[in-house]
Enzyme design. Structure first.
Site: not given
Lengths: 527, 274
Positions: A78, A107, A143, A171-172, A255, A257, A259, A270, A304-305, A330, A333, A452
């Site tokens: 998932h 293009d 994951w 690909s990314s 991390h 990732e 963002y 926006s 921080h993870h 943040t 924004k 979890r």
């Protein structure tokens, strides 16, 4: 502007090729954008079914539907499918469709690579999903695939998982290179960097993040591959390796990732807020600087993870302070969006509803993020449902809601038809209610002590989980309504005008609806 | 318009009351206060930051709601044209930084305290296995004195729904870790296979047990009782089935229990030698 397009039509214009070859060989940014979007929607449904399996099992205490071994495969896949298969490709699809239209380019800069970067994805995720049918079962280590659970103790199918991650990463990276090349080289004359639409800006920054961190992920899985097959001990303590190293490398990718999955959303929101407030975006410059600051900070907060892995005190303090700092840009924004609405002339079409819900719920996710940043408190939150609540608020009601908003916002431009506004609003309200009923109680189950990634739980968590399951099913099933709205709009519907929305601003609203197969063969002039 | 505004004010007030009421009434919805100084301080920190977030939320969402109610096209609102203000941008950069400093100061204090693992009265090694815990009581030279495994005690029938679930469903073990009150216990955490994480919510103590590493943590519990937690790092199939149970008893009772354990392990060693 329309004169430019007409002149082009007399030229060597041709429509799309016929049949399946149109999709296999296409180098057209609109075709590829559509394929990315459909692919991500299919993955969203696949990952969603897995979520519903998880929620069905957790509806009541005890084991009812799935064994713990399968449960772990469901949580793992998932997460992988939603992050790499749904959210990221959806944003790339939006970039493919909209970046050339927004900057007045005919293009993408590298159309053949564009085709390749899309067509890698079905193979990558086909391979990942095929592991679920293998004898050993699919990935079951979360994951975040922490070693040594994902190396020494992994199912045999882990090698396919590693290859799938490599492919998706390639690909990314190709997608990111293409987007940067397009934005830096193909803007219409007069469109300076500080005149670019916000979605283009946020994607430019996102693309740099992708190029910086996808190779780090590739490095992590390659080290796993070597540990598993070639006798190295990068992450194996008994061979002199370091399991914590894996987490540092993973989160140095992980991390930024997160963002990557939210910056393009900031751009989309926006545009939508400004359009339906009929007022220019407040603080454009500060939005650009805030986005850049968030991108920079994302590289220095990864640990921080890992507050509970036993880092030295100085490390804990550094990562706590740096993480708290992210609240500043943040916040800027959010304040800018609220100021954009202030004294506007607002209407509440479906895209606006999703954008407003984004601001509300993403901010709630931001608050729980700030709480998680406080290292001592994180000792209690870490790896509980409080974290699950937090990241679903920022990824579902954040990233995903912005994608829904973007689809409703630009669908008339893509298809030439208006969607059914009543059904769109119904989809919004069902999603909004479903998301909150599913994820808000998770704050409570987490604070009450539920870890979890467990298939069964103690009795005091039963009520919260029952609510979460009800909400998840409401949310999940209402996405079929979204599919129905999409099909209906593509096939028929009220004709859309060129501008589509009363308050629309930007080059994409100067081409006809639906956007012709080729646009901006000659660059428009930007004042 | 005024009636609209006052209705907003009433809604905001009602929401606040609900929040305050919920926080006061339902302790089971919140982080436990726990039974150590550290857990209490963590809970205070958590509440402080929660309320700061609530205040910021009320201000931001309040402004948004006012805008959504008053500045609508259907009420004939015409859009203003302002679109930047350096003063405002500076203001809402500086104020959050000040708020963050206010949060960071107490957080730093608590963290320093959590990291002060020295000066202990006794040492216990906690070792994770797939899927159980092993506890070893060590002497001053860190030699093992007493050691035992702690397994889930919930019968399989309860998990599969064949019999009624007990009060401590999934949070009960065969051998509890026993420690004395008013004693600074230093825990050394490690693992034999994959990464586990040892968590006792009431102690405010969660630390990963990592193969090849020895992590440190400590607790000094004032109140006797049985405290329950779980493994909090995904460690494979039965991750959800390896609870942590700690029984905290008065010092004298602990000495008695410990002496009996020592004797039992001596007898066992003798039996092994023969």
């Amino acid at each position: 502007m329309s004169a430019v397009i007409e002149a082009h039509h007399d030229d060597h214009d041709h429509g799309p090729a016929k049949g399946i070859t149109r999709w296999l060989y296409t180098t057209n940014h609109k075709d590829i954008g559509s394929m990315y979007l459909w692919f991500s929607f299919i993955m969203f449904l696949v990952g969603g079914v897995m979520a519903l399996v998880i929620r069905a099992e957790l509806f009541q205490p005890g084991l009812q539907f799935v064994e713990p071994a399968l449960f772990n495969q469901m949580t793992t896949n998932h997460g992988l499918i939603m992050v790499f298969g749904a959210i990221m490709p959806a944003f790339v699809g939006l970039a493919n469709w909209m970046v050339p239209l927004m900057i007045g380019a005919p293009d993408m800069a590298l159309p053949r690579m564009n085709n390749l970067s899309f067509w890698i994805l079905p193979f990558a995720f086909g391979m990942l999903l095929s592991t679920l049918f293998m004898e050993s079962g699919g990935p079951n280590f979360g994951w975040t695939f922490y070693a040594p659970l994902s190396t020494t103790y992994a199912p045999d199918s882990v090698t396919y998982f590693i290859f799938a991650v490599h492919l998706a990463g390639a690909s990314s990276i190709m997608g990111a290179i293409n987007i940067i090349a397009t934005i830096l080289n193909m803007r219409a004359p007069g469109m300076t960097l500080m005149k670019m639409p916000m979605f283009v800006w946020t994607w430019l920054i996102t693309a740099y993040l992708l190029i910086a961190v996808m190779p780090v992920l590739a490095g992590a899985v390659t080290m796993m591959l070597f540990d598993i097959h070639f006798g190295t001990s990068f992450f194996d303590a008994s061979g002199g390796g370091d399991p914590v190293l894996f987490q540092h490398v993973f989160w140095f990718f992980g991390h930024p990732e997160v963002y990557i999955m939210i910056l393009p959303a900031f751009g989309i929101v926006s545009h939508i807020i400004s359009t339906f407030s009929r007022k220019p975006l407040f603080g454009y410059d500060s939005m650009v600087y805030a986005t850049s600051s968030i991108a920079f900070l994302s590289f220095i907060v990864w640990a921080h993870h890992m507050f509970t892995v036993g880092m030295p005190l100085a490390g804990e303090l550094f990562f706590m302070y740096a993480t708290m700092l992210i609240a500043v840009p943040t916040g800027v924004k959010v304040f800018n969006w609220v100021s954009t609405m202030w004294r506007g002339s607002m209407t509440f079409e479906t895209p606006m509803l999703f954008a407003l819900a984004f601001i509300f719920l993403f901010t709630i996710g931001g608050f729980s993020g700030l709480m998680l940043a406080i290292a001592p408190a994180d000792f209690q939150y870490h790896d509980t449902y409080f974290v699950v609540a937090h990241f679903h608020y920022v990824l579902v009601s954040g990233a995903l809601f912005s994608i829904f908003g973007a689809v409703y916002f630009w669908l008339p431009k893509w298809t030439g038809h208006m969607y059914n506004e009543g059904l769109g609003k119904l989809h919004f309200w069902l999603s909004f209610i479903g998301v909150n009923v599913a994820f808000f109680p998770m704050h409570f189950s987490g604070l009450a002590g539920m870890p979890r990634r467990i298939p069964d739980y103690a009795l005091q968590f039963a009520d919260f989980n029952a609510w979460s399951t009800v909400g998840a099913f409401v949310f999940g099933i209402s996405q079929l309504l979204f599919l129905w709205i999409l099909v209906q709009t593509i096939r028929a519907g009220q004709k859309a005008t060129t501008e589509v929305w009363e308050g629309s601003e930007g080059l994409e609203w100067t081409v006809p609806s639906p956007a012709p197969y080729h646009t901006f063969a000659e660059p428009p002039k930007v004042a | 318009m005024m009636s609209k505004l006052s209705s907003i004010a009433r809604t905001v007030l009602a929401t606040l009351c609900v929040f305050a009421g919920a926080a006061a009434v339902a302790a089971e919805y919140n982080m436990p206060v726990g039974v150590t100084d550290v857990s209490r301080e963590i809970q205070e920190l958590h509440m402080t930051i929660f309320w700061i977030c609530v205040v910021i939320g009320v201000l931001v969402f309040g402004a948004m709601l006012v805008s959504m109610v008053l500045h609508r096209k259907s009420l004939g609102a015409t859009p203003a044209t302002f679109h930047e203000s350096t003063k405002l941008e500076l203001l809402w950069t500086v104020i959050p930084i000040v708020i963050l400093v206010v949060m960071a100061l107490p957080a730093t204090d608590v963290l320093v305290k959590i990291y002060d693992t020295g000066g202990e009265d006794m040492v216990v090694e906690v070792r994770g296995y797939q899927w159980k815990w092993q506890y070893k009581y060590l002497d001053e030279e860190l030699n093992e004195q007493v050691s035992f495994f702690s397994n889930l005690a919930t019968p399989r029938g309860q998990i599969l729904g064949q019999s009624e679930k007990g009060e401590n469903y999934l949070l009960e073990v065969d051998n509890e870790l026993v420690i004395p009150t008013d004693t600074k216990v230093r825990f050394l955490l490690t693992s034999n296979d994959v990464i586990h994480s040892w968590w006792v919510p009431d102690f405010g103590l969660k630390r990963d047990a990592i193969p090849g590493f020895i992590n440190e943590a400590w607790a000094n519990v004032k109140e006797p009782g049985v405290y329950r937690g779980q493994c909090t790092e995904l460690c494979g199939k039965d991750h959800g089935f390896m609870p942590v149970v700690v029984r905290v008893v008065p010092k004298a009772e602990f000495q008695q229990w410990y002496a009996a354990q020592l004797e039992a392990s001596a007898t066992e060693a003798l039996a092994m030698a023969n």
